[in-house]
Motif scaffolding. Structure first.
Motif, PDB file in Angstrom:
ATOM      1  N   GLN A   1     -28.975  13.176 -27.094  1.00  0.00           N
ATOM      2  CA  GLN A   1     -29.587  12.191 -26.216  1.00  0.00           C
ATOM      3  C   GLN A   1     -31.095  12.250 -26.385  1.00  0.00           C
ATOM      4  OE1 GLN A   1     -28.977  13.030 -22.059  1.00  0.00           O
ATOM      5  NE2 GLN A   1     -28.881  15.226 -22.402  1.00  0.00           N
ATOM      6  N   SER A   2     -31.780  11.283 -25.783  1.00  0.00           N
ATOM      7  CA  SER A   2     -33.221  11.173 -25.944  1.00  0.00           C
ATOM      8  C   SER A   2     -33.788  10.449 -24.735  1.00  0.00           C
ATOM      9  CB  SER A   2     -33.558  10.418 -27.237  1.00  0.00           C
ATOM     10  OG  SER A   2     -34.933  10.125 -27.300  1.00  0.00           O
TER      11      SER A   2
ATOM     12  N   HIS B   1     -27.816   0.930 -27.096  1.00  0.00           N
ATOM     13  CA  HIS B   1     -27.252   1.926 -28.003  1.00  0.00           C
ATOM     14  C   HIS B   1     -26.645   1.221 -29.207  1.00  0.00           C
ATOM     15  CE1 HIS B   1     -26.972   5.493 -25.079  1.00  0.00           C
ATOM     16  NE2 HIS B   1     -27.860   4.624 -24.635  1.00  0.00           N
TER      17      HIS B   1
ATOM     18  N   SER C   1     -33.498   6.802 -25.160  1.00  0.00           N
ATOM     19  CA  SER C   1     -32.212   6.141 -24.985  1.00  0.00           C
ATOM     20  C   SER C   1     -32.216   5.276 -23.728  1.00  0.00           C
ATOM     21  CB  SER C   1     -31.086   7.183 -24.896  1.00  0.00           C
ATOM     22  OG  SER C   1     -31.016   7.949 -26.079  1.00  0.00           O
ATOM     23  N   ARG C   2     -32.986   5.684 -22.729  1.00  0.00           N
ATOM     24  CA  ARG C   2     -33.178   4.905 -21.502  1.00  0.00           C
ATOM     25  C   ARG C   2     -34.668   4.925 -21.198  1.00  0.00           C
ATOM     26  NH1 ARG C   2     -29.051   8.032 -21.810  1.00  0.00           N
ATOM     27  NH2 ARG C   2     -26.952   7.161 -21.558  1.00  0.00           N
TER      28      ARG C   2
ATOM     29  N   GLY D   1     -32.439   0.239 -22.585  1.00  0.00           N
ATOM     30  CA  GLY D   1     -32.184   0.710 -23.940  1.00  0.00           C
ATOM     31  C   GLY D   1     -30.830   0.261 -24.425  1.00  0.00           C
TER      32      GLY D   1
ATOM     33  N   ARG E   1     -28.374  12.144 -17.569  1.00  0.00           N
ATOM     34  CA  ARG E   1     -28.764  11.032 -18.445  1.00  0.00           C
ATOM     35  C   ARG E   1     -29.582   9.992 -17.707  1.00  0.00           C
ATOM     36  NH1 ARG E   1     -23.255   8.509 -20.719  1.00  0.00           N
ATOM     37  NH2 ARG E   1     -22.702   8.085 -18.568  1.00  0.00           N
TER      38      ARG E   1
END
Length: 348
Positions: A163-164, A335, A167-168, A333, A295
């Motif tokens: 994750q990053s 995916h 990502s959001r 974001g 997350r």
């Protein structure tokens, strides 16, 4: 009669004289010929009437002697060659396998499992203290005595996996804390402390930096510098746009520096009873940190100095220091989807 007896005697004498000559030619004597005919007329045993053969003493297995054979000095001793010859493709497979086993047994580089277990344990390999490019290892080098603190810093600064933050990249946050003010009017009105609540809207543009908009409201205790002090409140409003810099980039523990520009509103009563309601230009500079708990959820803490540039009349340079704690909800974001068609689902 005498003549017949004489003839019979001569015949017997001639037979005795010729018997050695016949045996010399390989035909054997008369008695040998008769014995051969007798053996040929005997009945040979079949599978049905054959009796089990008794093992003879000569058929017993011979025991191998444990004493090695001594070779004479003149006999050359074959020594195993270091380099095994290439296998001949025409040689049968069992023969080639036997040759391979002999080569392995004669190799000086291989040892039996029993020898490996009985051998003394090898000392552990000592890793060098220097990392790549000659820089000292931050946690194992002798230059870093505080190993536990060093390992903790390395753990929280490692990049996330799977994750990053990007990502959001969008976030909306809520913060609350305290604020400590200064003199509102020189030698007239001063402020002490108060409570502060804030709403933040953020966007992480890259792993290195992002942008954030803040809206804040506070009520600060205010009093006169000269008696009578006359305690009262000052209403403070904050609005600014800031840039956030992330030195650790995409780590779960994410410290940051911030600086920005905005506006501040002050509404208070002077020591003469006059009401002041001003909007002044302002800026901010501070440090903070974020921790990605989930997350969609991250905790944050900030220490900021809000600087008011004054109105050029009664209000001079102002400094309001704040310490706040809060959380932010992250979303947005797109995916990457590996479906060969549009799956009709959205991830946020």
């Amino acid at each position: 009669m005498p003549d017949g007896r004489a003839q019979l005697g001569l015949a017997l004498a001639a037979l005795l004289i010729c018997a050695p000559t016949i045996s010399a030619r390989g035909q054997g004597t008369v008695f040998d010929q008769l014995s051969k005919k007798r053996t040929s007329l005997e009945v040979k045993p079949t599978a049905g009437n054959q009796a089990p053969a008794r093992p003879s003493a000569s058929a017993a297995p011979k025991k191998k002697s444990s004493v090695p054979k001594q070779t004479s000095p003149s006999t050359p001793v074959k020594t195993p060659s270091k380099k095994a010859a290439a296998p001949n493709p025409k040689t049968p497979a069992p023969v080639r396998q036997a040759q391979h086993q002999e080569d392995l047994a004669d190799s000086p580089y291989l040892s039996s499992p029993i020898e490996e277990l009985s051998a003394e344990p090898k000392p552990p390999i000592e890793l060098p203290e220097e990392e790549y490019f000659g820089s000292p290892n931050t946690c194992t080098s002798k230059h870093h005595a505080k190993g536990k603190l060093c390992r903790f810093v390395e753990t929280i600064s490692e990049p996330m996996q799977g994750q990053s933050w990007l990502s959001r990249p969008l976030s909306i946050g809520f913060e609350a804390g305290g604020i400590w003010g200064g003199e509102l009017l020189d030698d007239q009105v001063d402020s002490s402390s108060g409570k502060l609540v804030m709403l933040t809207l953020g966007w992480d543009h890259t792993n290195w930096h992002g942008y954030e908009v803040r809206f804040g409201y506070s009520v600060i205790d205010t009093f006169n510098i000269l008696p009578p002090h006359d305690p009262r409140n000052t209403k403070l409003g904050l609005f600014d746009v800031s840039t956030l810099l992330y030195p650790l980039q995409d780590a779960r523990f994410r410290p940051f520096f911030r600086f920005g520009l905005g506006l501040q509103t002050y509404k208070f009563i002077t020591n003469y009873g006059n009401e002041v309601d001003n909007i002044i230009a302002a800026g901010n500079i501070g440090v903070g940190m974020k921790f990605l708990f989930d997350r969609h959820v991250a905790f944050r803490m900030e220490f900021i100095d809000n600087i008011g540039f004054g109105d050029g009349l009664d209000m001079g340079m102002l400094h309001d220091t704040q310490l706040t704690f809060g959380a932010e909800f992250r979303f947005g974001g797109m995916h990457k989807s590996y479906w060969p068609w549009h799956s009709g689902r959205s991830i946020w």
